[in-house]
Design an enzyme around this catalytic site. Structure first.
Site, PDB file in Angstrom:
ATOM      1  CG  PHE A 136     -88.985  75.242 -89.167  1.00  0.00           C
ATOM      2  CD1 PHE A 136     -88.093  74.127 -89.724  1.00  0.00           C
ATOM      3  CD2 PHE A 136     -88.396  76.463 -89.142  1.00  0.00           C
ATOM      4  CE1 PHE A 136     -87.214  74.437 -90.480  1.00  0.00           C
ATOM      5  CE2 PHE A 136     -87.336  76.746 -89.863  1.00  0.00           C
ATOM      6  CZ  PHE A 136     -86.531  75.826 -90.535  1.00  0.00           C
ATOM      7  CG  ASP A 221     -89.130  79.680 -82.803  1.00  0.00           C
ATOM      8  OD1 ASP A 221     -88.962  80.808 -83.167  1.00  0.00           O
ATOM      9  OD2 ASP A 221     -88.329  78.623 -83.289  1.00  0.00           O
ATOM     10  CE  LYS A 250     -89.284  82.527 -91.314  1.00  0.00           C
ATOM     11  NZ  LYS A 250     -89.153  81.632 -90.310  1.00  0.00           N
TER      12      LYS A 250
HETATM   13  C1  PLP Z   1     -88.116  80.738 -90.055  1.00  0.00           C
HETATM   14  C2  PLP Z   1     -88.074  79.928 -88.682  1.00  0.00           C
HETATM   15  C3  PLP Z   1     -86.928  79.902 -87.889  1.00  0.00           C
HETATM   16  C4  PLP Z   1     -85.663  80.139 -88.775  1.00  0.00           C
HETATM   17  O1  PLP Z   1     -85.329  81.066 -89.074  1.00  0.00           O
HETATM   18  P1  PLP Z   1     -83.965  81.467 -90.180  1.00  0.00           P
HETATM   19  O2  PLP Z   1     -83.852  82.872 -90.235  1.00  0.00           O
HETATM   20  O3  PLP Z   1     -84.420  80.849 -91.438  1.00  0.00           O
HETATM   21  O4  PLP Z   1     -82.633  80.862 -89.382  1.00  0.00           O
HETATM   22  C5  PLP Z   1     -86.731  79.220 -86.701  1.00  0.00           C
HETATM   23  N1  PLP Z   1     -87.894  79.173 -86.073  1.00  0.00           N
HETATM   24  C6  PLP Z   1     -89.188  79.454 -86.642  1.00  0.00           C
HETATM   25  C7  PLP Z   1     -90.419  79.218 -85.751  1.00  0.00           C
HETATM   26  C8  PLP Z   1     -89.364  80.027 -88.050  1.00  0.00           C
HETATM   27  O5  PLP Z   1     -90.354  80.206 -88.533  1.00  0.00           O
END
Ligand code: PLP
Length: 398
Positions: A136, A221, A250
């Site tokens: 994701f 990421d 986050k």
């Molecule tokens: C939540 C998340 C995103 C997206 O972040 P947003 O702030 O919702 O755009 C991207 N990568 C990972 C691994 C995430 O958990």
């Protein structure tokens, strides 16, 4: 339905499905709903609220900064932005920072930087991004193209080209995919949305070597697993590898919206003035919040606490009837159930005052504040146990 829920269904686009509570206040690990009932927030606002709701140090930093200067645009310097970048550089071992607004925009910066660097180095054919199945990376079109979940992509075709997924943990599949056309491999060390699945240190080191051999960059990421959640500042520090580019968001500012793309000096040098920008990215208020959040993690020893409470939580969950295993690291964990009852157990837990979410039909995510105490872990596990056994008894009876 509460009044707020009624009004919401009229004016808010229905992208989140039904939302079962309206919260009005938080304090540490506790949230209060509009009926005054309290809940242990063991989801931490989706791995965001690292140092607790209404954290006094963060509140003070935000209030002080907003009272003085809230925005200048990135045509100008502000000191909180530089100070936060210096801090991120110091704790990450990377050299340069671009500030975005969230995880997806941090990843957009990462992808653009990788393409910019790759094309400067090897010409216009080096633009592809290889990521993993079940990953994701966000909801913008490019980050959605990088996200290895066909169900989330299907209805938004055509997506940007040049994105390709391989199965995680399979080094042969990765070796086959990585060649001179690949600008970057992009992956999560712990796939949060993908069910809290992590890869072996050997696999990650082998991916790093494959990238080095092919002149391909490694993007990690760390939007969900970073900023202390695994018990280190960044998830790659657990396995002793270093990415060329990384993204965080986050937990960075305990709930204020900010994202950051970090890179080595060599890679970052590919970005020239005008190549990328953000109106709000790295504004002084969110940077003050992030600095206060990082300060709390340091002063209260919350990296150590994340490891210790993570172990305590793992042992507590493993001991329960109906739990077959626990996945993840630090305080990013999933309780794996014997049966596909995760949504029902999450609903029962909510009724019993515990907030969690289902990341698989049989897996429930825990991402509490890093400041959770030993006795709060005991209380949360007890509520979870009661909720799980209630649902199992009811489903046995059917
Ligand atoms: C939540 C998340 C995103 C997206 O972040 P947003 O702030 O919702 O755009 C991207 N990568 C990972 C691994 C995430 O958990």
């Amino acid at each position: 339905m509460s009044q707020v829920a009624d009004r919401s269904s009229v004016v808010i686009m229905n992208t989140y499905g039904s939302r079962p509570r309206t919260f009005v206040r938080g304090d540490g690990i506790v949230l209060f709903d509009d009926a005054g009932k309290s809940y242990l927030d063991c989801l931490g606002g989706l791995a965001v609220v690292a140092v607790g709701h209404a954290n006094p140090a963060v509140t003070r930093a935000v209030a002080d900064q907003v009272a003085v200067l809230a925005h200048t645009s990135n045509l100008f310097h502000t000191e909180p932005q530089v100070e936060l970048a210096e801090k991120l550089v110091a704790i990450s071992g990377l050299d340069r920072v671009f500030f975005a607004n969230c995880g997806a925009t941090a990843n957009e910066a990462a992808i653009k930087l990788a393409r910019r660097y790759g094309q400067a180095l090897s010409g216009p054919d080096r633009y592809r991004i290889v990521s993993l199945n079940d990953s994701f990376h966000g909801r913008t079109l490019a980050t959605l193209a990088a996200t290895g979940q066909p169900a989330k992509q299907a209805t938004f075709a055509p997506l940007p080209v040049g994105f390709h997924q391989v199965p995680g943990g399979d080094i042969d599949a990765m070796a086959e995919a990585v060649d001179e056309s690949v600008a970057a491999v992009m992956l999560e060390v712990v796939q949060g949305e993908g069910g809290v699945v992590s890869w072996s240190a050997d696999y990650l080191r082998d991916v790093r070597s494959l990238c080095d051999e092919a002149g391909t960059l490694l993007i990690i990421d760390d939007v969900q697993a970073g900023m202390g959640r695994t018990g280190n500042w960044f998830s790659w520090q657990d396995v002793n590898i270093k990415p060329d580019i990384a993204s965080v968001a986050k937990a960075l500012a305990n709930g204020l919206p900010v994202g950051a793309c970090l890179a080595t000096a060599e890679v970052a040098a590919a970005f020239q003035p005008g190549d990328h920008a953000s109106t709000f990215g790295g504004g002084p208020v969110v940077c003050a919040a992030a600095l206060a959040t990082i300060g709390e993690i340091e002063e209260r020893g919350l990296l150590t606490n994340a490891r210790a409470r993570g172990q305590q939580l793992t042992h507590g969950l493993m001991a329960l009837d109906g739990v077959s295993g626990v996945r993840g690291k630090g305080l990013l964990l999933a309780a794996v159930l014997d049966d596909d009852l995760a949504p029902e157990v999450v609903a029962a837990a909510l009724d019993n005052g515990l907030i969690l979410n289902a990341v698989r039909p049989n897996a429930i995510r825990w991402a509490p504040p890093l400041s959770i105490t030993a006795s709060e872990v005991v209380d949360a596990v007890a509520i979870f146990d009661a909720s799980l056994s209630g649902v199992r008894t009811a489903s046995d009876g059917n």
